[in-house]
Design an enzyme around this catalytic site. Structure first.
Site, PDB file in Angstrom:
ATOM      1  N   ASP A 151       1.007  -0.930  -0.005  1.00  0.00           N
ATOM      2  CA  ASP A 151      -0.014  -0.291   0.032  1.00  0.00           C
ATOM      3  C   ASP A 151       0.763   1.185  -0.138  1.00  0.00           C
ATOM      4  OD1 ASP A 151      -2.362   1.515   0.011  1.00  0.00           O
ATOM      5  OD2 ASP A 151      -2.692   1.037   2.081  1.00  0.00           O
ATOM      6  N   ASN A 164     -11.238  -2.306  -5.248  1.00  0.00           N
ATOM      7  CA  ASN A 164     -10.268  -1.430  -6.120  1.00  0.00           C
ATOM      8  C   ASN A 164     -11.063  -0.879  -7.443  1.00  0.00           C
ATOM      9  OD1 ASN A 164      -6.998  -2.892  -4.845  1.00  0.00           O
ATOM     10  ND2 ASN A 164      -8.051  -0.922  -4.256  1.00  0.00           N
ATOM     11  N   ARG A 211     -11.979   2.561  -8.156  1.00  0.00           N
ATOM     12  CA  ARG A 211     -11.072   3.633  -8.697  1.00  0.00           C
ATOM     13  C   ARG A 211     -11.419   3.863 -10.066  1.00  0.00           C
ATOM     14  NH1 ARG A 211      -5.488   2.293  -5.631  1.00  0.00           N
ATOM     15  NH2 ARG A 211      -6.317   1.524  -3.640  1.00  0.00           N
TER      16      ARG A 211
HETATM   17  C1  IPE Z   1      -5.603  -2.514  -0.134  1.00  0.00           C
HETATM   18  O1  IPE Z   1      -5.059  -1.148  -0.361  1.00  0.00           O
HETATM   19  C2  IPE Z   1      -5.619  -3.131  -1.641  1.00  0.00           C
HETATM   20  C3  IPE Z   1      -4.044  -3.618  -1.995  1.00  0.00           C
HETATM   21  C4  IPE Z   1      -3.004  -3.326  -1.639  1.00  0.00           C
HETATM   22  C5  IPE Z   1      -4.277  -4.116  -3.325  1.00  0.00           C
HETATM   23  P1  IPE Z   1      -6.167  -0.157  -0.496  1.00  0.00           P
HETATM   24  O2  IPE Z   1      -5.696   1.129  -0.549  1.00  0.00           O
HETATM   25  O3  IPE Z   1      -7.280  -0.471  -1.374  1.00  0.00           O
HETATM   26  O4  IPE Z   1      -6.822  -0.164   1.209  1.00  0.00           O
HETATM   27  P2  IPE Z   1      -7.880   0.934   1.762  1.00  0.00           P
HETATM   28  O5  IPE Z   1      -8.776   1.546   0.642  1.00  0.00           O
HETATM   29  O6  IPE Z   1      -6.840   2.075   2.031  1.00  0.00           O
HETATM   30  O7  IPE Z   1      -8.465   0.334   2.726  1.00  0.00           O
HETATM   31  C1  IPE Z   2      -1.534   0.291  -3.416  1.00  0.00           C
HETATM   32  O1  IPE Z   2      -1.530   1.527  -3.564  1.00  0.00           O
HETATM   33  C2  IPE Z   2      -1.842  -0.456  -4.703  1.00  0.00           C
HETATM   34  C3  IPE Z   2      -3.205  -1.055  -5.000  1.00  0.00           C
HETATM   35  C4  IPE Z   2      -4.142  -0.844  -4.060  1.00  0.00           C
HETATM   36  C5  IPE Z   2      -3.487  -1.263  -6.210  1.00  0.00           C
HETATM   37  P1  IPE Z   2      -2.479   2.649  -3.465  1.00  0.00           P
HETATM   38  O2  IPE Z   2      -2.903   2.924  -5.027  1.00  0.00           O
HETATM   39  O3  IPE Z   2      -3.415   2.018  -2.613  1.00  0.00           O
HETATM   40  O4  IPE Z   2      -1.812   3.891  -3.036  1.00  0.00           O
HETATM   41  P2  IPE Z   2      -2.247   4.943  -1.983  1.00  0.00           P
HETATM   42  O5  IPE Z   2      -2.757   4.009  -0.594  1.00  0.00           O
HETATM   43  O6  IPE Z   2      -3.501   5.501  -2.438  1.00  0.00           O
HETATM   44  O7  IPE Z   2      -1.197   5.920  -1.686  1.00  0.00           O
HETATM   45 MG    MG Z   3      -3.950   2.426  -0.593  1.00  0.00          MG
END
Ligand code: IPE
Ligand code: IPE
Ligand code: MG
Length: 244
Positions: free
Chosen positions: A24, A72, A75
């Site tokens: 993350d 996800n 998004r």
């Molecule tokens: C968890 O991260 C999912 C992955 C790392 C693929 P997210 O960024 O989606 O989680 P939240 O929204 O902060 O809980």
């Molecule tokens: C984790 O990084 C990767 C995925 C969830 C695909 P994020 O995209 O969640 O990055 P932040 O949490 O928005 O910084």
């Molecule tokens: Mg994230």
């Protein structure tokens, strides 16, 4: 130097058998640099490559990476498509090395919802590496733990209705065998980067007795040294499993 304490080393006889990662913070890593989120995802992929290699070098038997959750999909389309492209590029560039290192790729999650070109690439990687035995490399893709548990409950219920299964036969081991992680040991260590202290629907059943390590750094800044530090910390924990 003479009086410095020796740096603590990893005890190779007490390695976690299974390490899971919530990768993350890619987006925030990029934002901090004034760059688009996808730049962060690309940087995060470099970290993924390095951690897979380091885990293999250390002799870890199972590694699991949370790459894309069932949530996800919320998004923006551009980001989702960008992530799918990164996945395809990752497989294309790494698959030969992964295969020559005898690493088996498994997917946790339902790949039928992936775009066709991504699903094909994933299926190619699964098929190519299916007999490899040196390390199991799980990629959680379109993965959600509640979704996984619902899927398991439905299959168990179907088998009860059809008479293939008696209700009294259902136990913890059987439930585990209906999950994407069937046949694998539960994670010993779960590492989440980016300073978020939550599971975000990851492996809820499997982490019942997992040791958690939360890192405040973003995933692109995670590296081999951070992995080693986490393993050393894990080795200094006292896992009691409810006993004294
Ligand atoms: C968890 O991260 C999912 C992955 C790392 C693929 P997210 O960024 O989606 O989680 P939240 O929204 O902060 O809980
Ligand atoms: C984790 O990084 C990767 C995925 C969830 C695909 P994020 O995209 O969640 O990055 P932040 O949490 O928005 O910084
Ligand atoms: Mg994230």
């Amino acid at each position: 130097m003479l009086f410095n304490k020796r740096p603590q080393e990893i005890d190779l006889n007490n390695l976690p058998e299974h390490i899971a990662f919530i990768m993350d913070g890619n987006g925030r890593w990029a934002k901090k640099r004034g760059m688009p989120r996808l730049v962060g995802h690309n940087a995060g992929t470099e970290t993924l490559k390095r951690i897979v290699k380091e885990s293999k070098k250390l002799g870890i038997k199972y590694i699991t990476f949370y790459a894309f959750s069932t949530e996800n999909w919320k998004r923006p389309t551009d980001e989702v498509n960008g992530l799918m492209n990164i996945l395809v590029k990752y497989i294309q560039s790494e698959i030969n090395e992964i295969h020559s290192n005898e690493i088996k790729i498994n997917i946790l999650g339902d790949i039928n919802r992936l775009p066709e070109y991504a699903r094909q690439q994933v299926e190619y990687a699964l098929d190519l590496t299916k007999d490899n035995q040196s390390m199991q490399f799980n990629i959680a893709l379109n993965y959600g733990s509640r979704d996984e548990i619902v899927m398991a409950i439905k299959k168990i219920a179907e088998n009860c209705v059809s008479g293939a299964l008696e209700i009294d036969e259902i136990d913890e081991e059987m439930v585990s065998s209906y999950l994407y992680t069937a046949g694998m040991p539960d994670p010993d260590l779960l590492i989440r980067t980016s300073g978020e202290f939550r599971l975000s629907n990851f492996l809820l059943w499997q982490v019942a007795y997992t040791e958690f390590k939360f890192e405040t750094i973003y995933w692109p800044d995670f590296n081999e040294a951070a992995l080693k530090r986490s393993i050393i910390e894990y080795q200094n924990r006292n896992r009691r499993y409810g006993a004294i």
